[in-house]
Write a protein that holds these residues in place. Structure first.
Motif, PDB file in Angstrom:
ATOM      1  N   PRO A 640       0.652  -1.210  -0.131  1.00 46.99           N
ATOM      2  CA  PRO A 640       0.012   0.072   0.074  1.00 46.99           C
ATOM      3  C   PRO A 640       0.906   1.323   0.046  1.00 46.99           C
ATOM      4  CG  PRO A 640      -0.111  -1.001   2.092  1.00 46.99           C
ATOM      5  CD  PRO A 640       0.943  -1.946   1.235  1.00 46.99           C
ATOM      6  N   LEU A 641       1.497   1.434  -1.028  1.00 47.30           N
ATOM      7  CA  LEU A 641       2.482   2.661  -1.273  1.00 47.30           C
ATOM      8  C   LEU A 641       1.767   3.727  -2.221  1.00 47.30           C
ATOM      9  CD1 LEU A 641       6.257   1.277  -1.643  1.00 47.30           C
ATOM     10  CD2 LEU A 641       5.192   2.317   0.243  1.00 47.30           C
ATOM     11  N   GLY A 642       2.030   4.716  -2.187  1.00 42.31           N
ATOM     12  CA  GLY A 642       1.607   5.803  -3.310  1.00 42.31           C
ATOM     13  C   GLY A 642       1.935   5.432  -4.667  1.00 42.31           C
ATOM     14  N   ALA A 643       1.306   5.637  -5.719  1.00 36.94           N
ATOM     15  CA  ALA A 643       1.557   5.340  -6.813  1.00 36.94           C
ATOM     16  C   ALA A 643       2.948   5.734  -7.363  1.00 36.94           C
ATOM     17  CB  ALA A 643       0.550   5.776  -7.906  1.00 36.94           C
ATOM     18  N   ALA A 644       3.343   7.115  -7.205  1.00 38.36           N
ATOM     19  CA  ALA A 644       4.817   7.501  -7.404  1.00 38.36           C
ATOM     20  C   ALA A 644       5.856   6.663  -7.030  1.00 38.36           C
ATOM     21  CB  ALA A 644       4.689   8.959  -7.299  1.00 38.36           C
ATOM     22  N   ALA A 645       5.708   6.378  -5.597  1.00 41.96           N
ATOM     23  CA  ALA A 645       6.729   5.609  -5.160  1.00 41.96           C
ATOM     24  C   ALA A 645       6.759   4.185  -5.686  1.00 41.96           C
ATOM     25  CB  ALA A 645       6.281   5.552  -3.353  1.00 41.96           C
ATOM     26  N   LEU A 646       5.579   3.695  -5.860  1.00 40.26           N
ATOM     27  CA  LEU A 646       5.463   2.118  -6.378  1.00 40.26           C
ATOM     28  C   LEU A 646       6.352   2.185  -7.592  1.00 40.26           C
ATOM     29  CD1 LEU A 646       2.104   0.777  -5.593  1.00 40.26           C
ATOM     30  CD2 LEU A 646       4.501  -0.002  -5.280  1.00 40.26           C
ATOM     31  N   LEU A 647       6.147   3.318  -8.503  1.00 38.78           N
ATOM     32  CA  LEU A 647       6.799   3.378  -9.938  1.00 38.78           C
ATOM     33  C   LEU A 647       8.043   3.374 -10.116  1.00 38.78           C
ATOM     34  CD1 LEU A 647       5.739   3.442 -12.924  1.00 38.78           C
ATOM     35  CD2 LEU A 647       5.899   5.586 -12.722  1.00 38.78           C
ATOM     36  N   ARG A 648       8.726   4.507  -9.102  1.00 39.78           N
ATOM     37  CA  ARG A 648       9.983   4.473  -8.649  1.00 39.78           C
ATOM     38  C   ARG A 648      10.648   3.206  -8.354  1.00 39.78           C
ATOM     39  NH1 ARG A 648      10.284   7.944  -4.534  1.00 39.78           N
ATOM     40  NH2 ARG A 648       8.686   9.257  -5.315  1.00 39.78           N
ATOM     41  N   ARG A 649      10.227   2.706  -7.603  1.00 35.31           N
ATOM     42  CA  ARG A 649      10.717   1.146  -7.025  1.00 35.31           C
ATOM     43  C   ARG A 649      10.748   0.211  -8.145  1.00 35.31           C
ATOM     44  NH1 ARG A 649      10.518  -2.070  -2.066  1.00 35.31           N
ATOM     45  NH2 ARG A 649       9.601  -3.493  -3.497  1.00 35.31           N
ATOM     46  N   SER A 650       9.724   0.073  -8.501  1.00 37.58           N
ATOM     47  CA  SER A 650       9.516  -1.027  -9.927  1.00 37.58           C
ATOM     48  C   SER A 650      10.367  -0.656 -10.973  1.00 37.58           C
ATOM     49  CB  SER A 650       8.332  -1.482 -10.400  1.00 37.58           C
ATOM     50  OG  SER A 650       7.507  -0.372 -10.841  1.00 37.58           O
ATOM     51  N   LEU A 651      10.584   0.652 -11.207  1.00 37.79           N
ATOM     52  CA  LEU A 651      11.333   0.885 -12.315  1.00 37.79           C
ATOM     53  C   LEU A 651      12.841   0.659 -12.082  1.00 37.79           C
ATOM     54  CD1 LEU A 651       9.962   4.256 -13.847  1.00 37.79           C
ATOM     55  CD2 LEU A 651      10.082   1.787 -14.579  1.00 37.79           C
ATOM     56  N   LEU A 652      13.493   0.947 -10.943  1.00 39.46           N
ATOM     57  CA  LEU A 652      14.544   0.800 -10.190  1.00 39.46           C
ATOM     58  C   LEU A 652      15.065  -0.810 -10.434  1.00 39.46           C
ATOM     59  CD1 LEU A 652      16.635   3.084  -9.265  1.00 39.46           C
ATOM     60  CD2 LEU A 652      16.082   2.001  -7.239  1.00 39.46           C
ATOM     61  N   LEU A 653      14.026  -1.491  -9.885  1.00 40.55           N
ATOM     62  CA  LEU A 653      14.136  -2.844  -9.510  1.00 40.55           C
ATOM     63  C   LEU A 653      14.308  -3.705 -10.908  1.00 40.55           C
ATOM     64  CD1 LEU A 653      14.650  -4.671  -7.070  1.00 40.55           C
ATOM     65  CD2 LEU A 653      12.403  -5.339  -7.233  1.00 40.55           C
ATOM     66  N   TYR A 654      13.216  -3.430 -11.571  1.00 37.82           N
ATOM     67  CA  TYR A 654      12.835  -4.127 -12.714  1.00 37.82           C
ATOM     68  C   TYR A 654      13.603  -3.766 -14.090  1.00 37.82           C
ATOM     69  CZ  TYR A 654       9.896  -7.153 -10.201  1.00 37.82           C
ATOM     70  OH  TYR A 654       9.277  -7.886  -9.484  1.00 37.82           O
ATOM     71  N   GLY A 655      13.945  -2.387 -14.055  1.00 41.71           N
ATOM     72  CA  GLY A 655      14.557  -1.696 -15.336  1.00 41.71           C
ATOM     73  C   GLY A 655      16.137  -2.183 -15.028  1.00 41.71           C
ATOM     74  N   VAL A 656      16.826  -1.648 -13.671  1.00 39.60           N
ATOM     75  CA  VAL A 656      18.107  -2.001 -13.789  1.00 39.60           C
ATOM     76  C   VAL A 656      18.291  -3.548 -13.820  1.00 39.60           C
ATOM     77  CG1 VAL A 656      20.017  -1.782 -12.266  1.00 39.60           C
ATOM     78  CG2 VAL A 656      18.431   0.158 -12.516  1.00 39.60           C
TER      79      VAL A 656
END
Ligand SMILES: Nc1ncnc2c1ncn2[C@@H]1O[C@H](COP(=O)(O)OP(=O)(O)OP(=O)(O)O)[C@@H](O)[C@H]1O
Ligand SMILES: [K+]
Ligand SMILES: [Mg+2]
Length: 679
Positions: A640-656
């Motif tokens: 249950p995080l905010g949308a922006a925080a979730l996006l940042r997290r997943s971009l970092l994790l799955y992008g890198v």
């Protein structure tokens, strides 16, 4: 998830992935179609080399290896979809068994005849008594019974089904436990709830959602770009003297196009619907599941959704100067023909508490005036011994009715009504002609454990609004007790609809849960319309989800599944595209190194040979699909995080991660190929 790995399911899925090689099936997925066509092409090239070996020096282990792994790529993607569908298919099988042939006792001109259930048509009347299976979907038009719906809901506690009111719908295949009801059939054979459920879980009714279509367009775009890139490689290679076989070009193309997300996309969607089904929610469309992931406002109706819905008359309160007998008689006359639960409870109260036996309405030459959500009144008009119009209904409606006849109401009426309302009860005013006699106190109970659940909606940033046809005092009391953020009282069906439209005009996504026929327009208008399974047939048809548990806060779970679905798709897309770009840089240096020694600094991977580089990449590309099936089916963990925080997290994790993983994976496969002496 454990049941996903059942051997029987996996065996079936393996067979299905072969069946799905049919061009008709593959053509539905453009990315996989390119891989399929490429596999076909390299197969032809392998056969050609066998039949008529040319001067070509491409090693056979390479062409055969690439061809096999290209086919595996398609099969693995098919397998992902087949596993996702597998559980639904098993469940559909179980449901089909339930739809065994039953007999129905059809009423024709008051006489019973035995017919087989599939012969029933819409509007037929059937009788069901204790022990009978209800032969089809319908609406109870007479009587009250306890029904075992466990076959459909999995819930063993019996439920009450009764005529009138919002608890009148019954489902074919469920079992009557006590008493006798007459049911009007509402669905023709093949269109029943069970049929729809089977269609849904089998995926027959699944259509691509708007988000899926948008993603598909992106994937097709990328595929075309890489197709052009690979085609331009050919003259480039010719010019620079690199030997580039047809097999190599196809392999390169498949490595670069977004096969990972292309192969898993439909499995992700099916798994989302399946997760909901396991929470006892039937989603009629994937679009609704997605919309649920972004809901801003949740509207709930009060009676039957937030409260239990069996409003019962508990007390008669005559106005000063009115005799109790007169109020009791008028209440009874106004309710004798009223088939709603409220109406019946009034008759029972008058009979039990005030010891007044029901009158014969015919004797009075009475015409019944049925309750409607518009008038919010019901009653009857008598002719004999003298003309009388008796009404009961919402206090403001009765006041307006009385005042329209030129009379005034004593202030005690509003005072007493307010007291009933503040206690969470519904006051019904009773009038005989232009004279108000008093009030009936209807009591209803808020469903258990609701307050804590509404707090979780608040934590998710979802605003909850209760909308009800009841008066503001009652609405306010129930709203406070249930802990909703806001409420709208004295709402007509049109007002409910207007509220949803207003929210949507502000750009909000609206969910609505309800159970009544008067909720149907609002359920249809909402982006997510969840009908209670206990509700009327009209409500169930208007919504795009049915909650088999009839739990108004089930939307919490629906929202979580929706968010999880969107996140899973987003992260796997990021991962897939990052992966493909990385692969480009992993393979290219290996290909051109022989001709351009200047590329040496770029060749950080040091792969054994260009052939082994390409084959390793193809194998890695295929295995990635298999490796990600569990994640696609289970979904990424919801936080249950905010949308922006979730996006940042997943971009970092799955992008890198997506950029790094191919370098490691391809190198490892290259080492293995070299070790076994292939490369
Ligand atoms: N059988 C009846 N006869 C007369 N008046 C009724 C009857 N049933 C309900 N009413 C009155 O009409 C009002 C509106 O009823 P309606 O069913 O439209 O809304 P509701 O059930 O109270 O609210 P919700 O929309 O939350 O289900 C009730 O609050 C009550 O005052
Ligand atoms: K790829
Ligand atoms: Mg209602």
């Amino acid at each position: 998830m454990s049941s996903l790995l059942e051997p029987a399911l996996l065996k079936q899925a393996s067979l299905d992935s072969l069946r799905k090689l049919h061009p008709r099936d593959v053509a539905r997925n453009p990315v996989m179609f390119v891989v399929w066509a490429g596999s076909l092409l390299t197969t032809v090239l392998v056969v050609k080399d066998l039949v008529a070996p040319g001067p070509d020096t491409t090693p056979a282990w390479f062409t055969v290896g690439v061809t096999l792994w290209l086919w595996f790529t398609v099969l693995f993607a098919n397998f992902a979809e087949a596993v996702a569908e597998g559980r639904g298919k098993a469940q559909a099988g179980a449901l089909r068994k339930m739809r065994r042939d039953t007999f129905a006792r059809r009423l024709v001109d008051g006489r019973e005849e035995k017919v087989s259930a599939p012969d029933l048509r819409k509007d037929d009347l059937v009788v069901c008594e204790a022990g009978d299976l209800i032969p089809g979907d319908g609406e109870v038009v007479e009587g009250i019974a306890s029904v075992d719906e466990s076959a459909i809901t999995g819930e063993s506690a019996p439920v009450i089904r009764e005529s009138g009111g919002d608890r009148s719908s019954v489902t074919g295949g469920t079992k009557v436990l006590s008493d006798r009801i007459v049911v009007r059939i509402t669905a023709n054979p093949g269109e029943s709830f069970l049929d729809r459920m089977i269609g849904l879980v089998e995926g027959a009714a699944r259509q691509k959602t708007p988000n899926e279509i948008a993603l598909h367009i992106l994937l097709v775009g990328l595929t075309v770009v890489f197709l052009l890139a690979c085609v331009t490689l050919v003259p480039l290679a010719l010019y620079s003297g690199v030997r580039l076989s047809g097999t190599a070009v196809v392999a390169l193309l498949v490595c670069l196009i977004p096969t990972t997300i292309g192969g898993l996309l439909s499995a992700i969607g099916i798994a989302g619907m399946d997760r909901l089904l396991r929470k006892n929610v039937l989603a009629m469309s994937g679009r609704a599941v997605e919309a649920a992931g972004d809901v801003d406002t949740l509207l709930l109706d009060k009676t039957g959704t937030i409260t239990l819905g069996n409003r019962m008359a508990t007390e008669l309160l005559p106005l000063p100067g009115v005799r109790m007998e007169d109020l009791a008689e008028a209440s009874q006359l106004a309710s004798l023909a009223d088939e709603t639960p409220e109406g019946r409870s009034i008759v029972v109260l008058v009979k039990d508490t005030y010891k007044m036996r029901p009158r014969e309405l015919q004797a009075h030459q009475a015409t019944f005036v049925a309750f409607s959500a518009q008038t919010r009144m019901s009653g009857c008009d008598l002719v004999d011994p003298h003309p009388r119009a008796i009404r009961k209904g919402a206090v403001d409606a009765v006041i307006r009715y009385v005042e329209s006849q030129g009379a005034t109401v004593p202030p005690e009426l509003r005072e007493t009504a307010a007291r009933i309302g503040d206690a969470g009860g519904t006051p019904l005013a009773v009038a005989d002609g232009a004279r108000v006699l008093g009030l009936i106190h209807l009591k209803d109970v808020v469903k258990g454990g609701i307050k804590e659940r509404f707090e979780r909606f608040r934590a998710m940033g979802i605003r909850t609004v209760m909308i009800t046809g009841d008066n503001p005092r009652t609405a306010g009391a129930i709203a406070r007790e249930a802990g909703v953020d806001d409420f709208l009282a004295e709402a007509t069906p049109e007002a409910k609809l207007a509220l949803i439209r207003a929210e949507q005009a502000k750009g909000k996504l609206v969910a609505m849960t309800g159970d009544g026929t008067n909720d149907a327009p609002a359920l249809a208008q909402a982006d997510v319309g969840v009908a209670m399974n206990t509700g009327t047939q009209a409500a169930k048809e208007a919504g795009n989800m049915v909650d088999l548990d009839s739990n108004p806060t089930k939307l919490l779970e629906v929202v979580e599944v929706g968010k999880q679905l969107l996140m899973t798709r987003g992260t796997l897309t990021t991962f897939s595209i990052a992966n493909d770009v990385a692969k480009y840089f992993a393979i290219l240096p290996a290909l051109f190194l022989g001709v351009f020694p200047e590329m040496q600094p770029l060749d950080i991977m040091g792969l054994t040979s260009p052939y082994s580089a390409i084959l390793s990449a193809v194998i890695f590309n295929a295995l990635l699909i298999i490796a990600l099936i569990p994640l696609a089916l289970r979904g990424v963990r919801y936080r249950p995080l905010g949308a922006a925080a979730l996006l940042r997290r997943s971009l970092l994790l799955y992008g890198v991660g997506g950029v790094l993983v191919p370098f490691i994976g391809i190198k490892a496969i290259d080492v293995v190929l070299t070790a076994v002496g292939l490369a």
